[in-house]
Design a protein around this motif. Sequence first.
Motif: not given
Length: 150
Positions: A56-60, A70-76, A101-104, A148-150
């Motif tokens: 899914x989407x993540x933050x860079x 640096x990539x930050x995956x968002x799980x939950x 807060x970032x939510x997935x 926001x990146x894929x």
Amino acid sequence: MTNLLATTNYAAIVRPLQVLVIVVAVLFLLRVLRVAQVQARPTEDQGGRRRRWRGGLALEILEPEERSGERVDVEGALLIGRSPDCDLSVLDTYISSRHARVTNDDGDLSIEDLGSTNGTYVNEELVRGRVHLAKGDIVQVGGVLLEVVR
């Protein structure tokens, strides 16, 4: 003699203030140019490089420079702030200890400000409530820029 002394003291005070104002103006313009450069970047990678799809989407992180890429995956849920207890902890004086807060939600990202002093911005607009994030959105938390990146 007192007139000459008063003029000398005035120049000794005003000259450093003039230099300080010029330095602050130049730093502000450099920051504006950096944000404009990030905003002008195409959303699709046109450099011939392909990004590997990781889900899914993540933050860079775009800024600060030392963490750029640096990539930050968002799980939950992902808590962003200055506190070391946060999932994404950044030492920045403009970030609150618990800033945002970032939510997935099943692959869709959303962000909400947690009552921070300086606010949270998405594409240069102040976040009020919960805001849906899409690929290519630029999130600003204090002096930190995230894409926001894929």
